[in-house]
Design an enzyme around this catalytic site. Sequence first.
Site, PDB file in Angstrom:
ATOM      1  CD  GLN A   1      14.370  61.365 -29.498  1.00 28.51           C
ATOM      2  OE1 GLN A   1      14.490  61.681 -30.269  1.00 28.51           O
ATOM      3  NE2 GLN A   1      15.152  61.000 -28.720  1.00 28.51           N
TER       4      GLN A   1
ATOM      5  NE  ARG B   1       4.496  55.634  -9.241  1.00 29.52           N
ATOM      6  CZ  ARG B   1       4.262  54.883  -9.259  1.00 29.52           C
ATOM      7  NH1 ARG B   1       3.131  54.114 -10.081  1.00 29.52           N
ATOM      8  NH2 ARG B   1       4.867  55.149 -11.124  1.00 29.52           N
TER       9      ARG B   1
ATOM     10  CD  GLU C   1      13.381  56.029 -31.268  1.00 27.51           C
ATOM     11  OE1 GLU C   1      13.044  57.263 -30.558  1.00 27.51           O
ATOM     12  OE2 GLU C   1      13.138  55.057 -31.867  1.00 27.51           O
TER      13      GLU C   1
ATOM     14  CG  ASP D   1      12.275  57.973 -28.176  1.00 28.76           C
ATOM     15  OD1 ASP D   1      11.194  57.540 -27.264  1.00 28.76           O
ATOM     16  OD2 ASP D   1      13.528  58.081 -27.708  1.00 28.76           O
TER      17      ASP D   1
ATOM     18  N   GLY E   1       7.488  50.784 -51.655  1.00 30.86           N
ATOM     19  CA  GLY E   1       6.173  50.858 -52.201  1.00 30.86           C
ATOM     20  C   GLY E   1       6.593  49.936 -53.475  1.00 30.86           C
ATOM     21  N   GLY E   2       6.930  49.096 -53.951  1.00 36.32           N
ATOM     22  CA  GLY E   2       7.445  47.146 -54.803  1.00 36.32           C
ATOM     23  C   GLY E   2       7.579  48.153 -55.951  1.00 36.32           C
TER      24      GLY E   2
HETATM   25  N1  CAO Z   1       7.987  66.568  -8.895  1.00 37.55           N
HETATM   26  C1  CAO Z   1       8.702  65.026  -8.414  1.00 37.55           C
HETATM   27  N2  CAO Z   1       8.379  64.003  -8.613  1.00 37.55           N
HETATM   28  C2  CAO Z   1       8.576  63.924 -10.218  1.00 37.55           C
HETATM   29  C3  CAO Z   1       8.536  65.565 -10.628  1.00 37.55           C
HETATM   30  C4  CAO Z   1       8.467  66.223 -10.664  1.00 37.55           C
HETATM   31  N3  CAO Z   1       8.598  67.730 -10.924  1.00 37.55           N
HETATM   32  N4  CAO Z   1       8.990  64.743 -11.986  1.00 37.55           N
HETATM   33  C5  CAO Z   1       8.973  63.644 -11.639  1.00 37.55           C
HETATM   34  N5  CAO Z   1       9.039  63.116 -10.810  1.00 37.55           N
HETATM   35  C6  CAO Z   1       8.924  61.289 -10.307  1.00 37.55           C
HETATM   36  C7  CAO Z   1       7.960  60.590 -10.876  1.00 37.55           C
HETATM   37  O1  CAO Z   1       6.823  61.010 -10.263  1.00 37.55           O
HETATM   38  C8  CAO Z   1       8.633  59.488 -10.636  1.00 37.55           C
HETATM   39  O2  CAO Z   1       8.363  58.934  -9.332  1.00 37.55           O
HETATM   40  P1  CAO Z   1       7.726  57.445  -9.068  1.00 37.55           P
HETATM   41  O3  CAO Z   1       8.480  56.903  -9.774  1.00 37.55           O
HETATM   42  O4  CAO Z   1       7.780  57.839  -7.701  1.00 37.55           O
HETATM   43  O5  CAO Z   1       5.949  57.362  -9.115  1.00 37.55           O
HETATM   44  C9  CAO Z   1       9.865  59.467 -10.660  1.00 37.55           C
HETATM   45  O6  CAO Z   1      10.322  61.079 -10.930  1.00 37.55           O
HETATM   46  C10 CAO Z   1      10.582  59.324 -12.240  1.00 37.55           C
HETATM   47  O7  CAO Z   1       9.993  59.133 -13.482  1.00 37.55           O
HETATM   48  P2  CAO Z   1       9.627  58.565 -14.035  1.00 37.55           P
HETATM   49  O8  CAO Z   1       9.315  56.751 -13.945  1.00 37.55           O
HETATM   50  O9  CAO Z   1       8.870  58.531 -15.384  1.00 37.55           O
HETATM   51  O10 CAO Z   1      11.487  58.588 -15.014  1.00 37.55           O
HETATM   52  P3  CAO Z   1      12.612  57.279 -15.159  1.00 37.55           P
HETATM   53  O11 CAO Z   1      13.515  58.447 -15.657  1.00 37.55           O
HETATM   54  O12 CAO Z   1      12.467  56.073 -14.298  1.00 37.55           O
HETATM   55  O13 CAO Z   1      11.838  55.925 -15.973  1.00 37.55           O
HETATM   56  C11 CAO Z   1      10.963  56.995 -18.984  1.00 37.55           C
HETATM   57  C12 CAO Z   1      12.592  57.387 -17.881  1.00 37.55           C
HETATM   58  C13 CAO Z   1      11.392  57.495 -19.782  1.00 37.55           C
HETATM   59  C14 CAO Z   1      11.753  54.785 -19.288  1.00 37.55           C
HETATM   60  C15 CAO Z   1       9.914  56.535 -18.335  1.00 37.55           C
HETATM   61  O14 CAO Z   1       9.052  57.867 -17.806  1.00 37.55           O
HETATM   62  C16 CAO Z   1       9.011  55.559 -19.496  1.00 37.55           C
HETATM   63  O15 CAO Z   1       8.266  54.818 -19.508  1.00 37.55           O
HETATM   64  N6  CAO Z   1       8.053  57.009 -19.956  1.00 37.55           N
HETATM   65  C17 CAO Z   1       6.826  56.378 -20.808  1.00 37.55           C
HETATM   66  C18 CAO Z   1       7.660  55.993 -22.304  1.00 37.55           C
HETATM   67  C19 CAO Z   1       7.936  57.021 -22.887  1.00 37.55           C
HETATM   68  O16 CAO Z   1       7.464  58.432 -23.170  1.00 37.55           O
HETATM   69  N7  CAO Z   1       9.844  56.782 -23.280  1.00 37.55           N
HETATM   70  C20 CAO Z   1       9.964  56.995 -23.846  1.00 37.55           C
HETATM   71  C21 CAO Z   1      11.350  58.041 -23.123  1.00 37.55           C
HETATM   72  S1  CAO Z   1      12.821  58.205 -24.778  1.00 37.55           S
HETATM   73  O17 CAO Z   1      13.601  57.701 -25.147  1.00 37.55           O
END
Ligand code: CAO
Length: 414
Positions: A16, A103, A138, A167, A245-246
Amino acid sequence: MKALEGVRILDMTHVQSGPTCTQLLAWFGADVIKVERPGTGDPTRGQLRDIPDVDSLYFTMLNHNKRSITLNTKHETGKEIFTRLIEECDVLVENFAPGALDRMGFSWERIQEINPRIISASIKGFGPGPYEDLKVYENVAQCAGGAASTTGFDDGPPTVTGAQIGDSGTGLHLATGILAALLHREKSGKGQRVECAMQDGVLNLCRVKLRDQQRLAHGPLTEYPQYPNGTFGEAVPRGGNASGGGQPGWVVKCKGWETDPNAYIYVITQAAAFAGLAKVMGKEEWLEDPEWNTPAARLPKLEKMFEEIENWTKTLTKFEVMEKLNPVNVPCGPILSMKEVAEEPALRKTGTVVEVDHPERGKYLTVGNPIKLSDSPAEVKRSPLLGEHTDEILKEVIGFNEDQIAAAKDAGAV
Ligand code: CAO
């Protein structure tokens, strides 16, 4: 002409926070190319589905006006295509977990080397510090940013808000940073990094609570419901429905509250409007009574005052209360349900609530661009299907021919 026409965004966002940012830029007219993992795409496509095998409303409502390309950025050919896209884009936006882009082999240094004019914008949960490596959603941000500890009632637990301030709030902050960096690039010719931590974004939206934390050192917070009969600890307490705002404000019941959970209205009793309020309620005697006729006299008995106001509002619907209070300038707001918001004709007219047609799900409602530009009105277009524009983007943006596209597909890169 659209305000951001000619600006090309390489959108590596998911869930999001990031998609809110790039959706806004797309509404302003930027060409937003959403890069998604082949096969699955943005995980929200499949989350909270209401119709089997159809992109969820979660996805469709956060990804309007974008194009979608599937690309495996960990595959060798995928990396080459990604490098070409970085060369051709003005802004890269991502909200992967900390370190994920590095990475993949695309550190900020490497991105700058490929395109020194690119702006690279990121959302993470936390900024540098003890939690910088965490994945964050979030509600984690709402809790860590000070919102939850200050939301709810004194006798209840910390509470998260329904507004997605972690978000969507951080997405808005990031969009502001990107626009500033684009303007800066006009003068400097150089791109820069734009970073926004969700904890910081939430704290920015809670700045009045940090204000109150410092006021607390100088005495009780008189506009909070804990004053004068409750106690204050070392930290800002939960303020219930008190106004930040008080000016004294509270939510009071209206006609029908016994069965309708949203038959309520928020009423603010600021000094300038108090006489009008008292008269409308038939409480003219308050205006002569030193127990009631100054803000200082009312302050220790706000609970009693809102009880009296409620005795009056309970005899009217929330809309009737609005009709009575608006002419005498008493600030008030009906508690609108999502159903009422969705059906509100004025919001439909301004395009803040719009109906969009989707080839797989049919018609659905969404929130359009809440920011209105006089010369660049936003037209809300449906979200893309997964990889819908893969061939088009490879051809148009990086100049691939049919053979190159076929080879990338055979290799499993797109
Ligand atoms: N091709 C190949 N690999 C891809 C890709 C693509 N097109 N798109 C994503 N990936 C890979 C990433 O490189 C990652 O790989 P590694 O773990 O090997 O580095 C993997 O997919 C997973 O990505 P991620 O760790 O970002 O995703 P997740 O679902 O595990 O976590 C989230 C999701 C949102 C918790 C995390 O991305 C995060 O903390 N983001 C920053 C904060 C944020 O925006 N949070 C708001 C989320 S909405 O509530």
